[in-house]
Design a protein around this motif. Structure first.
Motif, PDB file in Angstrom:
ATOM      1  N   VAL A 121       0.835  -1.199   0.000  1.00  0.00           N
ATOM      2  CA  VAL A 121       0.000   0.000   0.000  1.00  0.00           C
ATOM      3  C   VAL A 121       0.874   1.255   0.000  1.00  0.00           C
ATOM      4  CG1 VAL A 121      -1.657   1.336   1.380  1.00  0.00           C
ATOM      5  CG2 VAL A 121      -1.985  -1.119   1.062  1.00  0.00           C
ATOM      6  N   MET A 122       1.946   1.249   0.767  1.00  0.00           N
ATOM      7  CA  MET A 122       2.853   2.400   0.816  1.00  0.00           C
ATOM      8  C   MET A 122       3.529   2.624  -0.538  1.00  0.00           C
ATOM      9  SD  MET A 122       2.484   3.704   3.762  1.00  0.00           S
ATOM     10  CE  MET A 122       3.867   4.773   3.984  1.00  0.00           C
ATOM     11  N   ILE A 123       3.889   1.554  -1.232  1.00  0.00           N
ATOM     12  CA  ILE A 123       4.503   1.670  -2.557  1.00  0.00           C
ATOM     13  C   ILE A 123       3.515   2.293  -3.540  1.00  0.00           C
ATOM     14  CG2 ILE A 123       5.291   0.316  -4.549  1.00  0.00           C
ATOM     15  CD1 ILE A 123       6.644  -1.572  -2.531  1.00  0.00           C
ATOM     16  N   ILE A 124       2.271   1.853  -3.493  1.00  0.00           N
ATOM     17  CA  ILE A 124       1.257   2.398  -4.398  1.00  0.00           C
ATOM     18  C   ILE A 124       1.016   3.876  -4.104  1.00  0.00           C
ATOM     19  CG2 ILE A 124      -1.193   2.277  -5.024  1.00  0.00           C
ATOM     20  CD1 ILE A 124      -0.926  -0.791  -4.661  1.00  0.00           C
ATOM     21  N   ILE A 125       0.944   4.242  -2.821  1.00  0.00           N
ATOM     22  CA  ILE A 125       0.742   5.650  -2.448  1.00  0.00           C
ATOM     23  C   ILE A 125       1.927   6.498  -2.889  1.00  0.00           C
ATOM     24  CG2 ILE A 125       0.608   7.221  -0.471  1.00  0.00           C
ATOM     25  CD1 ILE A 125      -1.121   5.084   0.919  1.00  0.00           C
ATOM     26  N   SER A 126       3.150   6.006  -2.688  1.00  0.00           N
ATOM     27  CA  SER A 126       4.327   6.795  -3.079  1.00  0.00           C
ATOM     28  C   SER A 126       4.411   6.928  -4.602  1.00  0.00           C
ATOM     29  CB  SER A 126       5.602   6.178  -2.515  1.00  0.00           C
ATOM     30  OG  SER A 126       5.864   4.929  -3.108  1.00  0.00           O
ATOM     31  N   ALA A 127       4.006   5.902  -5.343  1.00  0.00           N
ATOM     32  CA  ALA A 127       3.998   6.001  -6.804  1.00  0.00           C
ATOM     33  C   ALA A 127       2.999   7.059  -7.256  1.00  0.00           C
ATOM     34  CB  ALA A 127       3.666   4.649  -7.425  1.00  0.00           C
ATOM     35  N   GLY A 128       1.842   7.098  -6.628  1.00  0.00           N
ATOM     36  CA  GLY A 128       0.865   8.136  -6.955  1.00  0.00           C
ATOM     37  C   GLY A 128       1.378   9.526  -6.625  1.00  0.00           C
ATOM     38  N   ALA A 129       2.066   9.644  -5.493  1.00  0.00           N
ATOM     39  CA  ALA A 129       2.636  10.949  -5.121  1.00  0.00           C
ATOM     40  C   ALA A 129       3.697  11.393  -6.119  1.00  0.00           C
ATOM     41  CB  ALA A 129       3.227  10.873  -3.717  1.00  0.00           C
ATOM     42  N   VAL A 130       4.495  10.455  -6.606  1.00  0.00           N
ATOM     43  CA  VAL A 130       5.512  10.789  -7.608  1.00  0.00           C
ATOM     44  C   VAL A 130       4.847  11.277  -8.888  1.00  0.00           C
ATOM     45  CG1 VAL A 130       7.258   9.763  -9.139  1.00  0.00           C
ATOM     46  CG2 VAL A 130       7.327   9.292  -6.700  1.00  0.00           C
ATOM     47  N   LEU A 131       3.775  10.613  -9.311  1.00  0.00           N
ATOM     48  CA  LEU A 131       3.070  11.042 -10.518  1.00  0.00           C
ATOM     49  C   LEU A 131       2.493  12.444 -10.367  1.00  0.00           C
ATOM     50  CD1 LEU A 131       1.180   7.763 -11.485  1.00  0.00           C
ATOM     51  CD2 LEU A 131       3.102   8.806 -12.665  1.00  0.00           C
ATOM     52  N   ILE A 132       1.870  12.713  -9.240  1.00  0.00           N
ATOM     53  CA  ILE A 132       1.271  14.032  -9.009  1.00  0.00           C
ATOM     54  C   ILE A 132       2.348  15.112  -8.959  1.00  0.00           C
ATOM     55  CG2 ILE A 132       0.034  15.420  -7.283  1.00  0.00           C
ATOM     56  CD1 ILE A 132      -1.570  12.839  -6.643  1.00  0.00           C
ATOM     57  N   THR A 158       5.365  15.029 -10.299  1.00  0.00           N
ATOM     58  CA  THR A 158       5.944  15.209 -11.627  1.00  0.00           C
ATOM     59  C   THR A 158       5.043  16.075 -12.492  1.00  0.00           C
ATOM     60  OG1 THR A 158       6.993  13.037 -11.457  1.00  0.00           O
ATOM     61  CG2 THR A 158       6.797  13.975 -13.648  1.00  0.00           C
ATOM     62  N   GLN A 159       3.747  15.846 -12.442  1.00  0.00           N
ATOM     63  CA  GLN A 159       2.806  16.645 -13.219  1.00  0.00           C
ATOM     64  C   GLN A 159       2.848  18.104 -12.787  1.00  0.00           C
ATOM     65  OE1 GLN A 159       1.164  15.892 -15.844  1.00  0.00           O
ATOM     66  NE2 GLN A 159      -0.028  17.756 -16.012  1.00  0.00           N
ATOM     67  N   GLN A 160       2.912  18.365 -11.480  1.00  0.00           N
ATOM     68  CA  GLN A 160       2.961  19.744 -10.989  1.00  0.00           C
ATOM     69  C   GLN A 160       4.254  20.436 -11.419  1.00  0.00           C
ATOM     70  OE1 GLN A 160       2.377  19.309  -6.778  1.00  0.00           O
ATOM     71  NE2 GLN A 160       0.146  19.358  -6.940  1.00  0.00           N
ATOM     72  N   VAL A 161       5.368  19.710 -11.365  1.00  0.00           N
ATOM     73  CA  VAL A 161       6.655  20.299 -11.765  1.00  0.00           C
ATOM     74  C   VAL A 161       6.630  20.647 -13.245  1.00  0.00           C
ATOM     75  CG1 VAL A 161       9.100  19.748 -12.131  1.00  0.00           C
ATOM     76  CG2 VAL A 161       8.040  19.259  -9.936  1.00  0.00           C
ATOM     77  N   ARG A 162       6.097  19.754 -14.075  1.00  0.00           N
ATOM     78  CA  ARG A 162       6.009  20.043 -15.509  1.00  0.00           C
ATOM     79  C   ARG A 162       5.134  21.256 -15.777  1.00  0.00           C
ATOM     80  NH1 ARG A 162       5.374  13.918 -17.870  1.00  0.00           N
ATOM     81  NH2 ARG A 162       7.552  13.331 -17.610  1.00  0.00           N
ATOM     82  N   LYS A 163       4.024  21.358 -15.058  1.00  0.00           N
ATOM     83  CA  LYS A 163       3.126  22.507 -15.229  1.00  0.00           C
ATOM     84  C   LYS A 163       3.825  23.796 -14.830  1.00  0.00           C
ATOM     85  CE  LYS A 163      -1.336  24.269 -13.672  1.00  0.00           C
ATOM     86  NZ  LYS A 163      -2.464  24.051 -12.771  1.00  0.00           N
ATOM     87  N   GLN A 164       4.557  23.785 -13.711  1.00  0.00           N
ATOM     88  CA  GLN A 164       5.253  24.982 -13.255  1.00  0.00           C
ATOM     89  C   GLN A 164       6.398  25.358 -14.202  1.00  0.00           C
ATOM     90  OE1 GLN A 164       6.296  24.118  -9.204  1.00  0.00           O
ATOM     91  NE2 GLN A 164       4.254  24.588  -8.437  1.00  0.00           N
TER      92      GLN A 164
END
Length: 127
Positions: A48-59, A61-67
């Protein structure tokens, strides 16, 4: 060994094979889930922690690209505004220069604009 003993041995093998081939009462997925909840709670927590951290990485990364995209847009806008500002400064200096030249001419040489009252027309006749 007589034939009766062979038949008994053969029947025992068949009986054993039937015990081995018993179908499980649960599906494989059910067994895995049951094992995870029953005996592998730490493994389940880590999954569960791996899945949550993968989702956090995706979010993230998307925010960094937008900025980064917004930053590039702002830098382009800054370049355009700086170029316009430089052009306005140059234009201001060019427009102010004739006024300075005019003031110098009036003061140092006593020159002024020509009006109809102080205008003199010289006509030269050619042969």
């Amino acid at each position: 060994m007589n034939s009766h003993q062979l038949n008994d041995a053969f029947r025992d093998n068949i009986y054993i094979d039937k015990d081995i081939q018993k179908k499980p009462s649960k599906s494989l997925f059910g067994l895995i889930i049951g094992d995870l909840f029953g005996h592998q709670k730490i493994s389940l927590l880590l999954l569960v922690m791996i899945i949550i951290s993968a989702g956090a990485v995706l979010i993230t990364t998307q925010q960094v690209r937008k900025q980064l995209f917004e930053r590039e847009q702002l830098l382009l806008e800054q370049d355009v505004l700086e170029s316009e500002w430089r052009n306005l400064i140059i234009e201001e200096n060019v427009l102010a220069e004739p006024k300075r030249i005019e003031e110098k001419a009036k003061i140092q040489l006593g020159m002024s604009y020509v009006t109809p009252q102080n205008e003199t027309v010289i006509v030269i006749k050619s042969k």
